[in-house]
Design a protein around this motif. Structure first.
Motif, PDB file in Angstrom:
ATOM      1  N   UNK A 197     -51.430  22.030 -28.743  1.00  0.00           N
ATOM      2  CA  UNK A 197     -51.610  22.065 -27.220  1.00  0.00           C
ATOM      3  C   UNK A 197     -52.969  22.677 -26.880  1.00  0.00           C
ATOM      4  N   UNK A 198     -53.781  23.368 -27.906  1.00  0.00           N
ATOM      5  CA  UNK A 198     -55.107  23.962 -27.623  1.00  0.00           C
ATOM      6  C   UNK A 198     -55.836  22.754 -27.080  1.00  0.00           C
ATOM      7  N   UNK A 199     -56.625  22.972 -26.007  1.00  0.00           N
ATOM      8  CA  UNK A 199     -57.301  21.938 -25.545  1.00  0.00           C
ATOM      9  C   UNK A 199     -56.999  20.949 -24.611  1.00  0.00           C
ATOM     10  N   UNK A 200     -55.603  21.175 -24.490  1.00  0.00           N
ATOM     11  CA  UNK A 200     -54.823  20.167 -23.282  1.00  0.00           C
ATOM     12  C   UNK A 200     -54.606  20.984 -21.966  1.00  0.00           C
ATOM     13  N   UNK A 201     -54.949  22.168 -21.848  1.00  0.00           N
ATOM     14  CA  UNK A 201     -54.589  22.841 -20.572  1.00  0.00           C
ATOM     15  C   UNK A 201     -55.619  22.383 -19.373  1.00  0.00           C
ATOM     16  N   UNK A 202     -55.154  22.736 -18.339  1.00  0.00           N
ATOM     17  CA  UNK A 202     -55.872  22.359 -17.176  1.00  0.00           C
ATOM     18  C   UNK A 202     -57.533  22.616 -17.149  1.00  0.00           C
ATOM     19  N   UNK A 203     -57.870  23.713 -17.576  1.00  0.00           N
ATOM     20  CA  UNK A 203     -59.125  24.383 -17.771  1.00  0.00           C
ATOM     21  C   UNK A 203     -59.868  23.342 -18.585  1.00  0.00           C
ATOM     22  N   UNK A 204     -59.370  22.994 -19.900  1.00  0.00           N
ATOM     23  CA  UNK A 204     -59.782  22.058 -20.663  1.00  0.00           C
ATOM     24  C   UNK A 204     -60.229  20.569 -20.155  1.00  0.00           C
ATOM     25  N   UNK A 205     -59.312  20.345 -19.239  1.00  0.00           N
ATOM     26  CA  UNK A 205     -59.137  19.054 -18.444  1.00  0.00           C
ATOM     27  C   UNK A 205     -60.328  18.955 -17.662  1.00  0.00           C
ATOM     28  N   UNK A 206     -60.500  20.073 -16.917  1.00  0.00           N
ATOM     29  CA  UNK A 206     -61.604  20.376 -15.674  1.00  0.00           C
ATOM     30  C   UNK A 206     -63.069  20.221 -16.383  1.00  0.00           C
ATOM     31  N   UNK A 222     -59.241  16.023  -9.509  1.00  0.00           N
ATOM     32  CA  UNK A 222     -58.459  16.589 -10.691  1.00  0.00           C
ATOM     33  C   UNK A 222     -57.091  15.939 -10.627  1.00  0.00           C
ATOM     34  N   UNK A 223     -56.467  15.949  -9.418  1.00  0.00           N
ATOM     35  CA  UNK A 223     -55.165  15.294  -9.557  1.00  0.00           C
ATOM     36  C   UNK A 223     -54.870  13.904  -9.483  1.00  0.00           C
ATOM     37  N   UNK A 228     -53.486   9.427 -13.773  1.00  0.00           N
ATOM     38  CA  UNK A 228     -54.281   8.201 -14.578  1.00  0.00           C
ATOM     39  C   UNK A 228     -54.201   8.689 -15.836  1.00  0.00           C
ATOM     40  N   UNK A 229     -54.762   9.888 -16.526  1.00  0.00           N
ATOM     41  CA  UNK A 229     -54.523  10.053 -17.714  1.00  0.00           C
ATOM     42  C   UNK A 229     -53.260  10.541 -18.536  1.00  0.00           C
ATOM     43  N   UNK A 230     -52.120  10.557 -17.530  1.00  0.00           N
ATOM     44  CA  UNK A 230     -50.622  10.555 -18.078  1.00  0.00           C
ATOM     45  C   UNK A 230     -50.479   9.471 -18.896  1.00  0.00           C
ATOM     46  N   UNK A 231     -50.762   8.217 -18.262  1.00  0.00           N
ATOM     47  CA  UNK A 231     -50.284   7.052 -18.697  1.00  0.00           C
ATOM     48  C   UNK A 231     -51.126   6.812 -20.087  1.00  0.00           C
ATOM     49  N   UNK A 232     -52.181   7.046 -20.117  1.00  0.00           N
ATOM     50  CA  UNK A 232     -53.067   6.965 -21.204  1.00  0.00           C
ATOM     51  C   UNK A 232     -52.860   7.846 -22.452  1.00  0.00           C
TER      52      UNK A 232
END
Length: 246
Positions: A197-206, A222-223, A228-232
């Motif tokens: 889970x490290x690197x998959x949090x909202x801060x990492x996405x931003x 961001x939303x 889009x990324x959920x499907x990827x």
């Protein structure tokens, strides 16, 4: 002589009387009566009566034709209006909100590319997003394994005394060891999930979005990216599950 003049006058009168009747019945009527006498010849009298009637049977039908002649024009107009309405209904309209978000995305529009582009891109600007998607896919698969182990453990620990009694003596003897083993597996898999889970949090996405973007990244952007990324991520997880290395 008097009798002949009287006779001609009577004929003329009859003609005049007949003319209005014929005119009323046929449409148009004309009646002329004339009497002439000449003293030199002793007496001369001429009476003429003409009655003519013309009935234009096409008058009414002509009007009807004129009225029906306008019908094709009306039908054509209706068909045109219907076609225009159908065209308007089937036209895909892009809402101002959609236009606005895509204008704000800039380079982030590339996030809509297929999963192979995510896996194989060599772009430095795409690298952070690529890493986020890959790591999220690993975390997803790790969680799936944890869920499966928890389901097995729950199935064993929820056995009723009657169900245990119905088991063979060998299965009853093995049950405590199976529960203990699954408990250890669950604990170990939970550590895998936490690490993935490290690197998959909202801060990492931003951070990944900001690294790729050439325009400001706000909450709306961001939303959109999360959707889009959920499907990827799902697609990448399926590739990893199948043994395809991203």
């Amino acid at each position: 002589m008097t009798n002949r003049k009287t006779l001609f006058a009577a004929i003329a009168a009859l003609a005049l009387l007949a003319s209005p009747a014929l005119a009323g019945a046929g449409g148009n009527g004309h009646g002329n009566g004339g009497g002439n006498s000449g003293g030199g010849n002793g007496g001369n009298g001429n009476g003429h009566g003409n009655a003519g009637g013309n009935s234009n049977s096409n008058g009414k039908s002509g009007a009807s034709h004129g009225k029906s002649a306008s019908a094709p024009g009306q039908v054509a107009k209706t068909d045109t209006d219907t076609t225009a309405s159908t065209t308007a209904d089937t036209t895909t309209n892009v809402s101002p909100k959609e236009k606005n978000i895509h204008a704000k995305l800039g380079r982030l529009n590339s996030l809509q590319r297929n999963i192979n582009a995510y896996m194989n891109s060599k772009s430095k600007k795409f690298a952070a997003i690529q890493a986020f998607v890959t790591q999220s896919a690993k975390a997803k698969n790790a969680q799936t394994q944890l869920d499966a182990l928890n389901a097995q453990l729950a199935a064993l620990t929820s056995l009723t005394p009657e169900e245990i009694a119905a088991m063979s003596p060998e299965d009853q003897a093995a049950l405590p060891g199976q529960i203990s083993d699954l408990t250890e597996q669950v604990a170990a898999q939970q550590k895998v999930v936490d690490a993935a889970a490290v690197g998959t949090d909202p801060a990492s996405l931003d951070a990944a979005l900001t690294d790729m973007a050439n325009k400001p990244v706000d909450a709306e952007v961001t939303a959109w990216a999360q959707g889009v990324l959920a499907g990827k991520i799902d697609q990448a997880a399926a590739k990893l599950q199948a043994g395809t290395t991203p």
